[in-house]
Design an enzyme around this catalytic site. Structure first.
Site, PDB file in Angstrom:
ATOM      1  N   SER A   1       3.844  -2.487 -12.023  1.00 36.41           N
ATOM      2  CA  SER A   1       2.689  -2.289 -12.915  1.00 36.41           C
ATOM      3  C   SER A   1       1.887  -3.571 -13.178  1.00 36.41           C
ATOM      4  O   SER A   1       1.385  -3.772 -14.287  1.00 36.41           O
ATOM      5  CB  SER A   1       3.126  -1.644 -14.231  1.00 36.41           C
ATOM      6  OG  SER A   1       3.617  -0.332 -13.997  1.00 36.41           O
TER       7      SER A   1
ATOM      8  N   GLU B   1      11.561  -6.419  -8.933  1.00 40.72           N
ATOM      9  CA  GLU B   1      10.808  -5.235  -9.327  1.00 40.72           C
ATOM     10  C   GLU B   1      11.719  -4.297 -10.117  1.00 40.72           C
ATOM     11  O   GLU B   1      12.503  -3.536  -9.511  1.00 40.72           O
ATOM     12  CB  GLU B   1      10.299  -4.487  -8.085  1.00 40.72           C
ATOM     13  CG  GLU B   1       9.385  -5.298  -7.207  1.00 40.72           C
ATOM     14  CD  GLU B   1       8.467  -4.408  -6.372  1.00 40.72           C
ATOM     15  OE1 GLU B   1       7.255  -4.541  -6.499  1.00 40.72           O
ATOM     16  OE2 GLU B   1       8.979  -3.564  -5.611  1.00 40.72           O
TER      17      GLU B   1
ATOM     18  N   TRP C   1       0.829  -1.223   0.000  1.00 44.91           N
ATOM     19  CA  TRP C   1       0.000   0.000   0.000  1.00 44.91           C
ATOM     20  C   TRP C   1       0.855   1.262   0.000  1.00 44.91           C
ATOM     21  O   TRP C   1       0.331   2.360  -0.162  1.00 44.91           O
ATOM     22  CB  TRP C   1      -0.950   0.002   1.205  1.00 44.91           C
ATOM     23  CG  TRP C   1      -2.003  -1.065   1.188  1.00 44.91           C
ATOM     24  CD1 TRP C   1      -2.153  -2.076   0.261  1.00 44.91           C
ATOM     25  CD2 TRP C   1      -3.073  -1.250   2.134  1.00 44.91           C
ATOM     26  NE1 TRP C   1      -3.232  -2.871   0.579  1.00 44.91           N
ATOM     27  CE2 TRP C   1      -3.820  -2.381   1.732  1.00 44.91           C
ATOM     28  CE3 TRP C   1      -3.464  -0.577   3.291  1.00 44.91           C
ATOM     29  CZ2 TRP C   1      -4.937  -2.841   2.436  1.00 44.91           C
ATOM     30  CZ3 TRP C   1      -4.571  -1.035   4.006  1.00 44.91           C
ATOM     31  CH2 TRP C   1      -5.304  -2.146   3.577  1.00 44.91           C
ATOM     32  N   LYS C   2       2.157   1.113   0.243  1.00 46.52           N
ATOM     33  CA  LYS C   2       3.087   2.256   0.292  1.00 46.52           C
ATOM     34  C   LYS C   2       2.564   3.317   1.275  1.00 46.52           C
ATOM     35  O   LYS C   2       1.973   2.964   2.291  1.00 46.52           O
ATOM     36  CB  LYS C   2       3.329   2.794  -1.120  1.00 46.52           C
ATOM     37  CG  LYS C   2       3.807   1.679  -2.077  1.00 46.52           C
ATOM     38  CD  LYS C   2       4.345   2.167  -3.380  1.00 46.52           C
ATOM     39  CE  LYS C   2       4.797   0.994  -4.222  1.00 46.52           C
ATOM     40  NZ  LYS C   2       5.387   1.396  -5.502  1.00 46.52           N
TER      41      LYS C   2
ATOM     42  N   HIS D   1      12.994  -2.352  -0.672  1.00 47.45           N
ATOM     43  CA  HIS D   1      12.214  -1.842  -1.813  1.00 47.45           C
ATOM     44  C   HIS D   1      13.018  -0.734  -2.492  1.00 47.45           C
ATOM     45  O   HIS D   1      13.719   0.035  -1.819  1.00 47.45           O
ATOM     46  CB  HIS D   1      10.861  -1.316  -1.327  1.00 47.45           C
ATOM     47  CG  HIS D   1       9.920  -1.032  -2.454  1.00 47.45           C
ATOM     48  ND1 HIS D   1      10.027   0.110  -3.227  1.00 47.45           N
ATOM     49  CD2 HIS D   1       8.884  -1.733  -2.970  1.00 47.45           C
ATOM     50  CE1 HIS D   1       9.085   0.078  -4.165  1.00 47.45           C
ATOM     51  NE2 HIS D   1       8.374  -1.031  -4.029  1.00 47.45           N
TER      52      HIS D   1
ATOM     53  N   GLY E   1       4.954   1.749 -10.995  1.00 42.75           N
ATOM     54  CA  GLY E   1       4.066   2.903 -11.114  1.00 42.75           C
ATOM     55  C   GLY E   1       4.066   3.560 -12.483  1.00 42.75           C
ATOM     56  O   GLY E   1       3.514   4.646 -12.654  1.00 42.75           O
TER      57      GLY E   1
ATOM     58  N   GLY F   1       1.559  -2.755  -6.294  1.00 41.40           N
ATOM     59  CA  GLY F   1       1.458  -1.447  -5.662  1.00 41.40           C
ATOM     60  C   GLY F   1       0.089  -0.842  -5.891  1.00 41.40           C
ATOM     61  O   GLY F   1      -0.896  -1.171  -5.221  1.00 41.40           O
ATOM     62  N   GLY F   2      -0.005   0.045  -6.879  1.00 42.02           N
ATOM     63  CA  GLY F   2      -1.227   0.811  -7.135  1.00 42.02           C
ATOM     64  C   GLY F   2      -2.502  -0.023  -7.175  1.00 42.02           C
ATOM     65  O   GLY F   2      -3.514   0.352  -6.557  1.00 42.02           O
TER      66      GLY F   2
HETATM   67  P1  13P Z   1       3.040  -0.624  -8.907  1.00 44.04           P
HETATM   68  O1  13P Z   1       2.247  -1.909  -8.922  1.00 44.04           O
HETATM   69  O2  13P Z   1       2.219   0.567  -8.530  1.00 44.04           O
HETATM   70  O3  13P Z   1       3.825  -0.455 -10.168  1.00 44.04           O
HETATM   71  O4  13P Z   1       4.131  -0.755  -7.720  1.00 44.04           O
HETATM   72  C1  13P Z   1       4.914  -1.896  -7.644  1.00 44.04           C
HETATM   73  C2  13P Z   1       5.640  -1.884  -6.363  1.00 44.04           C
HETATM   74  O5  13P Z   1       6.527  -1.076  -6.133  1.00 44.04           O
HETATM   75  C3  13P Z   1       5.256  -2.871  -5.338  1.00 44.04           C
HETATM   76  O6  13P Z   1       6.177  -2.939  -4.300  1.00 44.04           O
END
Ligand code: 13P
Length: 242
Positions: free
Chosen positions: A203, A165, A9-10, A98, A171, A224-225
């Site tokens: 992504s 990643e 969720w950052k 990360h 993102g 992430g998103g």
């Molecule tokens: P996104 O899925 O938003 O590209 O982010 C990936 C991420 O950094 C998960 O740790």
């Protein structure tokens, strides 16, 4: 190996939004045919709502992780959180190294490795992130960069997960080709041995999840998103091959 779909969720979600999202995940992961049956589910909320999310998901198919921890178990480290604290708040896993922490907080491989030791000592499962920048990929060094990160970040006898990643895919809506993902996962497998699950992150969306999750050596996804929306996150989980 059972795949894992993990949501990062950052720095998102206040208490209300986190409770709603956790509730929707609990309902979505439950019951006959629930996605929890074909893959493991994990969400990594910010530390401020971790305990509440862990409480809301107690007894469900979805477990809860943290996004970072300090290398020490306790002490004079203002603003930091230790692995035992995160375990105490309900975390079972912790994301370490990360690329956003490597870039924004200057975390080196040695720092990440110290955190892996701390997590393991506290009974948390570490998820160690590696990945190359766009310049490194375009220069043809992606595999050697990742090999270096693995060598520096993973202690001997590492038990946990690795997340590949690519920094430029995070993102951005861009992902490597399926062939490039498969090649990197094979290279990582070669270095970490047969028992470590290797997640892909960058992504991942409901639209591309099935193709990515079906690639050899892809043991799941770090999202992430798309993990901030229960429907999208559960659709990605539902795309796991049985
Ligand atoms: P996104 O899925 O938003 O590209 O982010 C990936 C991420 O950094 C998960 O740790």
């Amino acid at each position: 190996m059972r795949r894992m779909i993990a949501g990062n969720w950052k720095m998102n979600m206040l208490a209300d939004g986190a409770a709603q999202l956790a509730g929707a995940l609990r309902r979505g992961a439950a019951g006959k045919g629930g996605v929890g049956l074909s893959c493991e589910l994990l969400v990594c909320p910010p530390a401020t709502v971790l305990a509440a999310v862990a409480h809301a998901l107690l007894g469900s198919a979805c477990r809860v992780g943290a996004q970072d921890c300090h290398a020490e178990a306790s002490g004079a480290h203002t603003g930091d959180l230790s692995a035992p604290m995160l375990r105490d708040a309900g975390a079972t896993h912790v994301i370490l190294g990360h690329s956003e922490r490597r870039a924004n907080h200057g975390e080196t491989d040695a720092v990440v490795q110290a955190k892996v030791h701390a997590a393991t000592r506290a009974g948390l499962v570490p998820i160690v992130c590696v990945g190359e920048t766009l310049a490194e990929r375009e220069g043809g060094w992606a595999e050697s960069v990742v090999a270096g990160q693995l060598a520096g970040s993973l202690p001997h006898g590492f038990e946990g997960l690795v997340a590949y990643e690519p920094v430029w895919a995070i993102g951005s809506g861009r992902t490597p080709t399926e062939a490039d993902i498969a090649a990197m996962h094979a290279a990582i497998r070669h270095r970490v041995g047969p028992s470590i699950r290797i997640l892909y992150g960058g992504s991942v969306k409901p639209e591309n999840a099935a193709a990515i999750l079906a690639l050899p050596e892809v043991g799941g996804a770090l999202v992430g998103g798309a993990s901030l929306d229960a429907q999208s996150f559960l659709a990605i989980a539902a795309a796991c091959p049985a």
